[in-house]
Design a protein around this motif. Structure first.
Motif, PDB file in Angstrom:
ATOM      1  N   GLN A 452       0.837  -1.210   0.000  1.00 23.11           N
ATOM      2  CA  GLN A 452       0.000   0.000   0.000  1.00 23.11           C
ATOM      3  C   GLN A 452       0.864   1.250   0.000  1.00 23.11           C
ATOM      4  N   TRP A 456       1.180   3.974  -3.080  1.00 23.35           N
ATOM      5  CA  TRP A 456       0.764   5.365  -2.839  1.00 23.35           C
ATOM      6  C   TRP A 456       1.899   6.326  -3.193  1.00 23.35           C
ATOM      7  N   GLN A 459       2.247   6.570  -6.907  1.00 22.89           N
ATOM      8  CA  GLN A 459       1.163   7.391  -7.446  1.00 22.89           C
ATOM      9  C   GLN A 459       1.462   8.877  -7.252  1.00 22.89           C
ATOM     10  N   ASP A 527      -7.859   3.910   3.277  1.00 28.66           N
ATOM     11  CA  ASP A 527      -8.945   4.793   2.814  1.00 28.66           C
ATOM     12  C   ASP A 527      -8.577   6.261   3.019  1.00 28.66           C
ATOM     13  N   CYS A 529      -5.516   7.536   3.121  1.00 27.93           N
ATOM     14  CA  CYS A 529      -4.487   7.877   2.133  1.00 27.93           C
ATOM     15  C   CYS A 529      -5.102   8.103   0.753  1.00 27.93           C
ATOM     16  N   ASP A 530      -6.041   7.246   0.373  1.00 26.94           N
ATOM     17  CA  ASP A 530      -6.704   7.408  -0.927  1.00 26.94           C
ATOM     18  C   ASP A 530      -7.501   8.706  -0.979  1.00 26.94           C
ATOM     19  N   ASP A 531      -8.156   9.026   0.117  1.00 25.74           N
ATOM     20  CA  ASP A 531      -8.943  10.259   0.164  1.00 25.74           C
ATOM     21  C   ASP A 531      -8.047  11.489   0.059  1.00 25.74           C
ATOM     22  N   ARG A 534      -7.049  11.806  -3.594  1.00 32.51           N
ATOM     23  CA  ARG A 534      -8.167  12.283  -4.425  1.00 32.51           C
ATOM     24  C   ARG A 534      -8.434  13.767  -4.215  1.00 32.51           C
TER      25      ARG A 534
END
Length: 543
Positions: A452, A456, A459, A527, A529-531, A534
């Motif tokens: 993960q 990240w 990305q 979640d 980290c993804d938020d 985004r």
């Protein structure tokens, strides 16, 4: 000519896109992701003489993983999953190194890994937005991005006990065990430490030593590992269902593909609770923690699990006085790292094993002939320190990484590490940490956390390259808010109540006391980290 030798003969800096420090699980995947998937020029460096990270160094008798082998592995390649087969439920250090070597061979990673190379320092040039990494072989490496993959448990913690230099025998730390092994036959061996490592180590030492004396500061809980060879049928089933297993591991709290029972330990009658605990005890391993949902959040629920294990210790150990010394009373089960074992408590039934309770008789000095406690001298030929690591921060601070203004990570973290998401720290542009302080790391099945993190970070780097951005670092207030979130998550559990835990840095004298990993759960963390990503990487400052 080896890569290291060739590099030493050149004084001009090597220029790459990213430097990765560490060649264990995290470093290998970072190299694969950034080079093979993204096309970046990457150099990995590691002071070890081979790949493996912490498993290169940890070769003590009994050393093996406490996550089950079939999911203590990479998930990024279905082909890799089908080609590799594990032999045991819990892989030992040899098998883990063989696996990582297989991975490095398969994905052609060796050519960009420089071994036997110690990083002596790193500094950031703000005018050029480049890191310069210095090494002991005489060649600098310049890169836009510096990625640390040094692991959370890499810097050995040898306690400062007076007189160690006077000891006429040999001494070893489990985190730097001689690769050729140690012949302990006929020796009087003293083991200091009874954490996860000590609990694996003691039964193996007792088999070969003339006499083993275990010096225990803190009694510990432990669950039987129930290790065994994996059957062909089990391995076939795993390979057929790997996608479901991986998805399962990513959606649960600790990155292990099993669910926690959605029931309180206090909701059932005592007989039923005992039956459930017995079932999980017979299964063995970390799955015992999944018996009830509130073992780590409710003190009374935790006490039911703690009492059950205490009863098992008293059943296993024949001498009542020794059993009492081995029975934990100052912390609840799993509030410290929960070990798993193979006949650890039964080891104290052997005639050649003695337990010394350091709470009752502390170590005063190491003499020429052994260890002197308040109760007298224990004559020894060998001392083994199973005393763990300067966890989370020790390996990072040892790299001497300096910010543009010259202050180092050690300077910046004098009051404790300040990170945002456990990935970056303010004032250090383009420095990414894999499983750094403030991330789930050791509270999770590590390969899940590593993948993960690497994905990240990759990305984020891709976002920068697409946008023509040169540098990124977190805003100080974002890091401050994240430290508050780490504390909030920890305080929602019983974990901070174990005051001697290395989760708090309590095993290293003088280290700031704060809860270091993120206890909010791996799935929830991912979640977040993804938020953040985004939301245009909220909390990060780009230029």
């Amino acid at each position: 000519m080896t890569q290291t030798t060739a590099a030493a003969e050149s004084t001009s800096p090597q220029k790459v896109d990213a430097v990765v420090i560490g060649a264990g699980f995290a470093g290998l995947y970072a190299l694969h992701k950034l080079r093979n998937d993204m096309g970046l020029k990457v150099q990995v460096v590691d002071k070890a003489g081979g790949i493996g990270g912490t498993w290169y160094w940890n070769r003590y008798p009994g050393a093996r993983c406490d996550s089950e082998s079939y999911y203590y592995s990479y998930s990024f390649s279905e082909e890799l999953e089908q080609e590799w087969s594990w032999s045991e439920r819990y892989p030992d250090h040899n098998e883990i190194r063989r696996y990582l070597t297989f991975v490095a061979d398969k994905f052609d990673l060796h050519r960009d890994i420089r071994l036997s190379t110690t990083v002596t320092g790193a500094s950031y040039d703000a005018a050029r937005d480049r890191w310069t990494v210095r090494t002991d072989i005489g060649q600098d490496i310049e890169a836009q991005f510096l990625i640390t993959a040094v692991g959370c448990l890499s810097t050995a913690n040898v306690p400062d006990i007076p007189g160690l230099a006077d000891f006429r025998g040999d001494w070893y730390h489990t985190g730097h065990w001689p690769h050729e092994g140690v012949d302990l036959r006929g020796k009087r061996v003293g083991q200091i430490g009874t954490g996860s490592t000590g609990i694996q180590l003691a039964p193996e030492l007792a088999k070969v030593a003339d006499h083993l004396t275990v010096f225990q500061r803190t009694a510990n809980y432990s669950i039987p590992a129930r290790n065994a060879p994996l059957t062909d049928a089990f391995q076939t089933e795993v390979k057929e269902t790997y996608r479901d297993i991986r998805d399962w591991a990513k959606r649960v709290t600790n990155g292990h593909p099993f669910d926690i029972r959605d029931q309180s330990a206090l909701e059932v009658e005592e007989a039923e609770r005992r039956r459930i605990y017995e079932q999980h005890w017979d299964t063995g391993g970390l799955r015992f923690r999944a018996a009830f949902r509130d073992i780590l959040t409710d003190r009374d629920a935790n006490e039911t699990a703690s009492d059950f294990i205490r009863s098992k210790i008293r059943e296993a150990v024949k001498d009542p006085d020794t059993a009492e010394k081995l029975t934990p009373t100052d912390h609840g089960f799993a509030t410290k790292r929960p070990p798993i074992d193979t006949h650890y408590f039964e080891t104290y039934n052997r005639d050649n094993v003695t337990l010394v309770d350091l709470r009752a008789a502390p170590i005063e000095v190491i003499t020429e002939n052994g260890i002197c406690t308040a109760d007298g001298e224990h004559e020894l030929d060998v001392i083994v320190f199973a005393t763990g690591f300067d966890a989370f921060t020790g390996s990072l601070e040892a790299l001497n990484i300096a910010a543009p203004d010259g202050h180092t990570l050690r300077d910046s973290w004098q009051a404790g590490p300040q990170t945002y998401l456990g990935v970056q720290t303010p004032g250090f542009p383009n420095l990414f940490m894999i499983t750094g302080p403030g991330s789930p790391s050791v509270l999770c099945n590590m390969p899940v956390a590593i993948e993960q993190h690497v994905e990240w970070v990759a990305q984020c780097i891709a976002h920068m390259r697409e946008g023509g951005l040169n540098r990124v670092e977190p805003a100080p207030d974002a890091a401050g808010e994240w430290v508050a979130e780490v504390n909030r998550a920890a305080n929602a559990t019983l974990l901070p109540q174990a005051s001697t835990s290395w989760y708090l840095g309590a095993n290293v004298p003088g280290k700031p006391q704060m809860f270091l990993p993120y206890a909010g759960g791996m799935a929830h963390y991912a979640d977040i980290c993804d938020d953040v990503a985004r939301d245009d990487y909220r909390g990060f400052v780009f230029s």
